[in-house]
Design an enzyme around this catalytic site. Structure first.
Site, mmCIF file in Angstrom:
data_model
loop_
_atom_site.group_PDB
_atom_site.id
_atom_site.type_symbol
_atom_site.label_atom_id
_atom_site.label_comp_id
_atom_site.label_asym_id
_atom_site.label_seq_id
_atom_site.Cartn_x
_atom_site.Cartn_y
_atom_site.Cartn_z
ATOM 1 N N LYS A 1 0.861 -1.185 0.000
ATOM 2 C CA LYS A 1 0.000 0.000 0.000
ATOM 3 C C LYS A 1 0.892 1.228 0.000
ATOM 4 O O LYS A 1 2.026 1.186 0.477
ATOM 5 C CB LYS A 1 -0.871 0.029 1.257
ATOM 6 C CG LYS A 1 -2.095 0.899 1.117
ATOM 7 C CD LYS A 1 -3.175 0.191 0.324
ATOM 8 C CE LYS A 1 -4.487 0.903 0.347
ATOM 9 N NZ LYS A 1 -5.551 -0.027 -0.059
HETATM 10 N N1 GLU Z 1 -7.185 0.125 -3.416
HETATM 11 C C1 GLU Z 1 -7.939 -1.066 -3.681
HETATM 12 C C2 GLU Z 1 -7.973 -1.963 -2.464
HETATM 13 O O1 GLU Z 1 -7.835 -1.523 -1.344
HETATM 14 C C3 GLU Z 1 -7.486 -1.757 -4.942
HETATM 15 C C4 GLU Z 1 -6.029 -2.157 -4.963
HETATM 16 C C5 GLU Z 1 -5.542 -2.648 -6.314
HETATM 17 O O2 GLU Z 1 -6.311 -2.730 -7.250
HETATM 18 O O3 GLU Z 1 -4.347 -2.945 -6.386
HETATM 19 O O4 GLU Z 1 -8.225 -3.136 -2.568
#
Ligand code: GLU
Length: 417
Positions: A109
């Site tokens: 993240k």
């Molecule tokens: N931000 C989204 C999540 O928390 C998608 C992450 C992604 O597609 O890599 O799952």
């Protein structure tokens, strides 16, 4: 089982849910230590030149939690609360999420600690390009793939792709959630909300409940909340309350979501929607509805409001919306919670499809995307439900146990531990 504390940080909370299944999965101490920690954490300085010529010093983060099952994967958020501790928690959730829906990624993240509403479009672009430049040494198509999250979107990904491409040549698979015109996948924008509704449908079918007889309250009307509302209302669910940063609205007859989406787009908020009544945003979480869907910030269902939640079901469209203490209180009260790592996994699942399409230089039509998404979501739901029924545990426990087992197996096979 250990008792949760009510002052846990976000990462302590995610670690608590992980620890709760460690014995059941049979993790030895060494594997436990490897899976509990993060692989790499970086903080980068972003000197942002504002439009007025002044320079503001911002900080951004990227945390890679675990890569045993594949390249690190996860979104980037722009939010004043996005600090290393929060990003670390969200990175760990991505590891368990990708494992649970069985896409070949690890978890990561990112975030920039900033109030994006204070930035012009050109300032956002400069900040985004600078961030990508700073993390470009640790991302890569087979290393770490970023995506949208809170306050970031397809345009943000377009700038990231372009900034990376200037360094190493055209590389669409470096980010997912891009605009379709630049190699994004059809169906990606709606994917998280679509996955939420797919899981909700399965749950209602298992519990013999008709969608048209269920009332829903949705906290958040950004990408995830608004798509969840749209697709749920298409299936016949009655959405009686929604909120966004501007406030909350309610209508016992059910909100006309198609018109609400247009109203929010034009006015910038759901508030003052004709035919609705204003609602105290805090009250949305404790309304007498069948299904409560937090689809915005983390840590919104806490010790201080969990005893007033009247919904029978909570579907966690947001990441980390329920603290461990609240989770325990709600379980005791008989509330069924579909955990974030299952409920909101539709986004990263279609990110995986986008990545594969980019690598193959071939695009799928939308019905193929949605069919494949349904396959992953329904199969994950079924596994979580069956494991919970067999073990007599709740759905979060079941989801974590399945995910942790998969990551532990991959780590052992690679010889990490
Ligand atoms: N931000 C989204 C999540 O928390 C998608 C992450 C992604 O597609 O890599 O799952």
């Amino acid at each position: 089982m250990a008792e949760p504390r009510d002052d846990m940080t976000p990462f302590e909370a995610v670690t608590f849910f992980f620890d709760a299944v460690a014995d059941q999965v049979g993790l030895d101490d060494q594997t436990h230590a490897v899976l509990a920690g993060t692989y790499r954490e970086i903080r980068v300085q972003i000197a942002l030149r504002r439009d007025n010529g002044s320079v503001e010093t911002l900080y951004g983060y990227r945390v890679q939690h675990n890569g045993a099952r594949g390249p690190y994967k996860g979104g980037v958020r722009y939010h004043p609360h996005a600090d290393l501790e929060e990003v670390r928690a969200l990175a760990a959730l991505m590891t368990w999420k990708t494992a649970l829906v069985d896409v070949p990624f690890g978890g990561a993240k990112g975030g920039i600690s900033v109030d994006p509403t204070s930035l012009s479009m050109t300032e956002r672009e400069r900040m985004t390009r600078r961030f990508m430049g700073q993390v470009s040494y640790i991302v890569g198509v087979n290393r770490d793939i970023m995506a949208p999250d809170m306050n970031t979107n397809a345009q943000t990904m377009a700038w990231m792709m372009d900034a990376y491409g200037q360094r190493v040549g055209h590389t669409p698979a470096i980010v997912t959630g891009k605009p379709v015109a630049l190699g994004g996948s059809l169906g990606r924008e709606a994917a998280t909300g679509r996955g939420v509704v797919m899981v909700l449908d399965e749950l209602m079918r298992d519990d013999n409940r008709q969608p048209s007889e269920q009332t829903l309250a949705i906290q958040g009307f950004g990408n995830v909340g608004s798509w969840t509302a749209r697709l749920a209302s298409e299936q016949g669910y009655r959405i009686v309350a929604v909120s966004d940063v501007g406030g909350a609205i309610t209508s016992s007859a059910g909100l006309d979501i198609e018109h609400l989406v247009a109203h929010a787009r034009e006015s910038g908020s759901v508030v003052d929607f004709p035919g609705s009544e204003p609602l105290d945003p805090d009250e949305l979480l404790t309304l007498d509805v069948d299904v409560l869907i937090p689809a915005a910030l983390g840590e919104v269902i806490t010790k201080s409001n969990a005893d007033r939640v009247r919904a029978r079901y909570i579907i966690e469209a947001a990441n980390n919306p329920t603290t461990p203490v609240a989770d325990r209180m709600l379980a005791d009260a008989g509330v069924t919670i579909v955990p974030d790592i299952l409920a909101n996994a539709g986004g990263v699942t279609v990110s995986y499809f986008e990545w594969t399409q980019n690598i193959q230089q071939f695009s799928w039509d939308e019905s193929r995307v949605n069919d494949e998404l349904g396959r992953h979501m329904r199969s994950a739901y079924r596994q979580v439900r069956d494991y919970a029924d067999a073990q007599g545990c709740d759905l979060r426990h079941s989801a974590f146990a399945i995910a942790v087992q998969r990551v532990a197996d991959a780590a052992h096979l690679r010889g990490y531990v």
